[in-house]
Write a protein that holds these residues in place. Structure first.
Motif, PDB file in Angstrom:
ATOM      1  N   ALA A  54     -14.192 -16.287   4.282  1.00  0.00           N
ATOM      2  CA  ALA A  54     -14.645 -16.560   5.648  1.00  0.00           C
ATOM      3  C   ALA A  54     -13.462 -16.848   6.568  1.00  0.00           C
ATOM      4  O   ALA A  54     -13.431 -16.413   7.722  1.00  0.00           O
ATOM      5  CB  ALA A  54     -15.620 -17.742   5.651  1.00  0.00           C
ATOM      6  N   TYR A  55     -12.487 -17.579   6.046  1.00  0.00           N
ATOM      7  CA  TYR A  55     -11.301 -17.890   6.847  1.00  0.00           C
ATOM      8  C   TYR A  55     -10.542 -16.624   7.243  1.00  0.00           C
ATOM      9  O   TYR A  55      -9.927 -16.567   8.319  1.00  0.00           O
ATOM     10  CB  TYR A  55     -10.377 -18.834   6.066  1.00  0.00           C
ATOM     11  CG  TYR A  55     -10.567 -20.289   6.413  1.00  0.00           C
ATOM     12  CD1 TYR A  55      -9.730 -20.917   7.322  1.00  0.00           C
ATOM     13  CD2 TYR A  55     -11.590 -21.034   5.840  1.00  0.00           C
ATOM     14  CE1 TYR A  55      -9.897 -22.247   7.654  1.00  0.00           C
ATOM     15  CE2 TYR A  55     -11.766 -22.372   6.149  1.00  0.00           C
ATOM     16  CZ  TYR A  55     -10.924 -22.970   7.063  1.00  0.00           C
ATOM     17  OH  TYR A  55     -11.098 -24.298   7.389  1.00  0.00           O
ATOM     18  N   ILE A  65      -8.695 -25.506  -0.078  1.00  0.00           N
ATOM     19  CA  ILE A  65      -9.959 -24.771  -0.223  1.00  0.00           C
ATOM     20  C   ILE A  65      -9.831 -23.787  -1.377  1.00  0.00           C
ATOM     21  O   ILE A  65      -8.986 -22.892  -1.365  1.00  0.00           O
ATOM     22  CB  ILE A  65     -10.310 -24.031   1.085  1.00  0.00           C
ATOM     23  CG1 ILE A  65     -10.563 -25.053   2.193  1.00  0.00           C
ATOM     24  CG2 ILE A  65     -11.525 -23.135   0.887  1.00  0.00           C
ATOM     25  CD1 ILE A  65     -10.862 -24.444   3.535  1.00  0.00           C
ATOM     26  N   SER A  83     -12.890 -22.399  -2.897  1.00  0.00           N
ATOM     27  CA  SER A  83     -14.050 -21.514  -2.931  1.00  0.00           C
ATOM     28  C   SER A  83     -13.675 -20.126  -2.393  1.00  0.00           C
ATOM     29  O   SER A  83     -13.158 -20.003  -1.271  1.00  0.00           O
ATOM     30  CB  SER A  83     -15.186 -22.092  -2.093  1.00  0.00           C
ATOM     31  OG  SER A  83     -16.184 -21.116  -1.873  1.00  0.00           O
ATOM     32  N   TRP A 138     -15.572 -17.852  -1.361  1.00  0.00           N
ATOM     33  CA  TRP A 138     -16.406 -17.465  -0.221  1.00  0.00           C
ATOM     34  C   TRP A 138     -15.876 -18.088   1.068  1.00  0.00           C
ATOM     35  O   TRP A 138     -15.809 -17.432   2.110  1.00  0.00           O
ATOM     36  CB  TRP A 138     -17.861 -17.888  -0.455  1.00  0.00           C
ATOM     37  CG  TRP A 138     -18.467 -17.226  -1.665  1.00  0.00           C
ATOM     38  CD1 TRP A 138     -18.801 -17.820  -2.846  1.00  0.00           C
ATOM     39  CD2 TRP A 138     -18.759 -15.842  -1.797  1.00  0.00           C
ATOM     40  NE1 TRP A 138     -19.295 -16.899  -3.726  1.00  0.00           N
ATOM     41  CE2 TRP A 138     -19.289 -15.670  -3.103  1.00  0.00           C
ATOM     42  CE3 TRP A 138     -18.643 -14.728  -0.966  1.00  0.00           C
ATOM     43  CZ2 TRP A 138     -19.693 -14.420  -3.586  1.00  0.00           C
ATOM     44  CZ3 TRP A 138     -19.049 -13.490  -1.443  1.00  0.00           C
ATOM     45  CH2 TRP A 138     -19.557 -13.355  -2.726  1.00  0.00           C
ATOM     46  N   ILE A 139     -15.488 -19.353   0.990  1.00  0.00           N
ATOM     47  CA  ILE A 139     -14.920 -20.005   2.180  1.00  0.00           C
ATOM     48  C   ILE A 139     -13.569 -19.398   2.517  1.00  0.00           C
ATOM     49  O   ILE A 139     -13.228 -19.179   3.679  1.00  0.00           O
ATOM     50  CB  ILE A 139     -14.797 -21.526   1.956  1.00  0.00           C
ATOM     51  CG1 ILE A 139     -16.176 -22.135   1.718  1.00  0.00           C
ATOM     52  CG2 ILE A 139     -14.124 -22.194   3.158  1.00  0.00           C
ATOM     53  CD1 ILE A 139     -16.155 -23.629   1.440  1.00  0.00           C
ATOM     54  N   ARG A 140     -12.791 -19.076   1.482  1.00  0.00           N
ATOM     55  CA  ARG A 140     -11.494 -18.418   1.710  1.00  0.00           C
ATOM     56  C   ARG A 140     -11.699 -17.070   2.407  1.00  0.00           C
ATOM     57  O   ARG A 140     -10.961 -16.721   3.333  1.00  0.00           O
ATOM     58  CB  ARG A 140     -10.772 -18.209   0.379  1.00  0.00           C
ATOM     59  CG  ARG A 140     -10.118 -19.473  -0.172  1.00  0.00           C
ATOM     60  CD  ARG A 140      -9.325 -19.154  -1.434  1.00  0.00           C
ATOM     61  NE  ARG A 140      -8.372 -20.211  -1.735  1.00  0.00           N
ATOM     62  CZ  ARG A 140      -7.152 -20.025  -2.213  1.00  0.00           C
ATOM     63  NH1 ARG A 140      -6.738 -18.784  -2.436  1.00  0.00           N
ATOM     64  NH2 ARG A 140      -6.346 -21.036  -2.476  1.00  0.00           N
TER      65      ARG A 140
END
Length: 502
Positions: free
Chosen positions: A317-318, A309, A311, A313-315
């Protein structure tokens, strides 16, 4: 200091801060903690319920003043060291700063936060599981025997802390046989490591032999009274709850162990978790026995997620998800609200299933919290009864269970050494004293029978007080004072001790 070390220090400091913030002063220690603290006064190579390491830590706490701060410090320290091991494992697996932070976040915001609040063998157990997996990873990477020897030392320490660590080996052995690492089991370093472990754990094995293996007696009692009620569904539900915020990392980690090329040489860890969980389920083990499995798998998952991953933003979120999920959990799973507030918000706790006790009934507060209140009151009232004895030096304080005895010994201002026929206390009676009087702590529903049965052995007897705190699990426990024994109390004690011993 590097950026990585600075961030690791932040996690460790945050770990210690949260451990103390998530429990309020209205709660005493947990009933189990009093037993473990009392082991410092009876050092041995083994006990009915646990091996000796907990008593060694209890001795350190005793040297430091036996204060609540230090009682809670050492479990928190084990939790902080677990985060450190997970971080170092992530680095060993070639994970970058983000992967390390992700693994540390999932470890921090998990069931370990509650586990690391209590002075029990469990915190050391989880640390040992994580460290053993880390050392095996280092050996797989380098093939250097020194990692096997360190594995042997840590295993021995873990075994001397809690026999539960043996299940790690039970899960690993068939997993090694299923992979190319099977040749390890016929190498000279493997047998030398095995010898090191046997030598280090031998004092406890000798103690077990000399005492007719009380561990089997303890396991039999657990199987008959507690483990018989554990179902596979309950077990797996608890596994999900313990690291609910880290599921998004654990599941990718398991996938990666099967299909991610850089993890091919670590595939035995995929088989290991399956074998270990299968053994736990087969033996109807309590869910928390398996908590030590997961921290290292968070490291595998974090490295894989970081690699796949990109991104930001996704990182982000995690990282945020485990902490966000932990917030509502912290409102019900930790003793950070007074019993009165818990009652006022009882529906929230009931929905979480936390008001159901082991007796199958719903109560006002969680059983775990009810085990943390009322102890100071009990000790104060036992002290008051003790001082009414005409000869305190020859007055026995006899309780119904180890929680009562341990709490009295911890909080007493009169130097009382209370005992019980329950748990390890059955071996801690001082029969060198000629007992003439008795302070008896008895469950509230048994007061009439106690007065009738024990009262006839003394010239006088009366209830001096009882535990009145509404939310205490020991509520109603009565305190008797029996004076002037009519017969040989020591002889009766010796006979009953012999009958109650395993």
């Amino acid at each position: 200091m590097t950026k990585a070390n600075t961030l690791l220090c932040v996690f460790i400091v945050l770990k210690f801060v949260l451990q103390y913030l998530l429990i309020i002063p209205e709660y005493d220690l947990h009933r189990d903690e009093y037993l473990h603290l009392d082991q410092a006064n009876h050092l041995a190579w083994g006990y009915l319920s646990v091996p000796p390491v907990t008593s060694w830590i209890a001795t350190l706490i005793k040297w430091l003043g036996n204060g609540v701060f230090w009682v809670r410090f050492f479990p928190a320290l084990c939790g902080a060291l677990t985060i450190w091991v997970v971080w170092k494992t992530t680095e060993t697996l070639k994970g970058g700063l983000y992967a390390c932070a992700l693994a540390a976040t999932c470890t921090l915001f998990s069931a370990l936060m509650r586990l690391n609040q209590l002075f029990q063998p469990n915190s050391v157990d989880v640390l040992c599981w994580a460290t053993l997996y880390f050392l095996l990873i280092k050996y797989i990477q380098t093939n250097k025997p020194k990692w096997l020897y360190w594995f042997a030392v840590v295993f021995a320490f873990g075994f001397l802390n809690k026999y539960n660590v043996a299940f790690l080996i039970i899960g690993l052995l068939p997993s090694i046989l299923l992979t190319k690492h099977r040749q390890l089991l016929v190498t000279r370093p493997f047998f030398l490591a095995l010898l090191i472990s046997l030598v280090l754990i031998s004092p406890n094995l000798i103690w077990q032999y000399q005492n007719d293996f009380p561990v089997f007696h303890h396991m039999k009692i657990l199987a008959e009274t507690q483990l018989v009620n554990v179902t596979p569904a309950d077990f797996f539900k608890e596994q999900f709850i313990y690291f609910v915020g880290g599921i998004i990392v654990l599941v990718p980690g398991l996938y990666a162990l099967l299909f991610y090329k850089p993890f091919e040489k670590y595939r035995l860890f995929f088989f290991s978790i399956i074998f270990t969980l299968a053994v736990f389920v087969f033996l109807r083990a309590k869910g928390y026995y398996a908590i030590g499995i997961y921290p290292i798998y968070l490291a595998f998952g974090a490295v894989f997620v970081s690699a796949k991953i990109k991104s930001k933003w996704i990182r982000a979120a995690y990282i945020i998800i485990p902490a966000t999920i932990f917030i509502p959990v912290a409102r019900v799973a930790f003793p950070n609200q007074t019993p009165e507030k818990i009652v006022a918000n009882s529906q929230r706790f009931k929905r979480a299933g936390l008001l159901r006790w082991e007796d199958g009934k719903d109560h006002e507060i969680p059983q775990d919290f009810a085990d943390m209140v009322g102890w100071k009151e009990l000790a104060e009232k036992v002290d008051a009864a003790y001082t009414k004895s005409p000869d305190p030096e020859n007055t026995l304080v006899l309780c119904d269970n180890y929680g009562q005895a341990g709490a009295i010994n911890y909080y007493s201002k009169k130097g009382i050494r209370a005992v019980t026929f329950n748990a390890d206390y059955v071996n801690w009676f001082d029969l060198s004293k000629k007992y003439k009087h008795l302070v008896r702590v008895k469950n509230g529903w048994e007061t009439e029978a106690e007065m009738k049965e024990t009262g006839q052995l003394f010239t006088s007897g009366a209830i001096t007080d009882s535990v009145t705190y509404r939310y205490a699990r020991e509520r109603g426990a009565a305190i008797f004072l029996f004076l002037n024994a009519k017969s040989d109390i020591n002889g009766r004690l010796a006979k009953e001790i012999e009958e109650m011993r395993w």
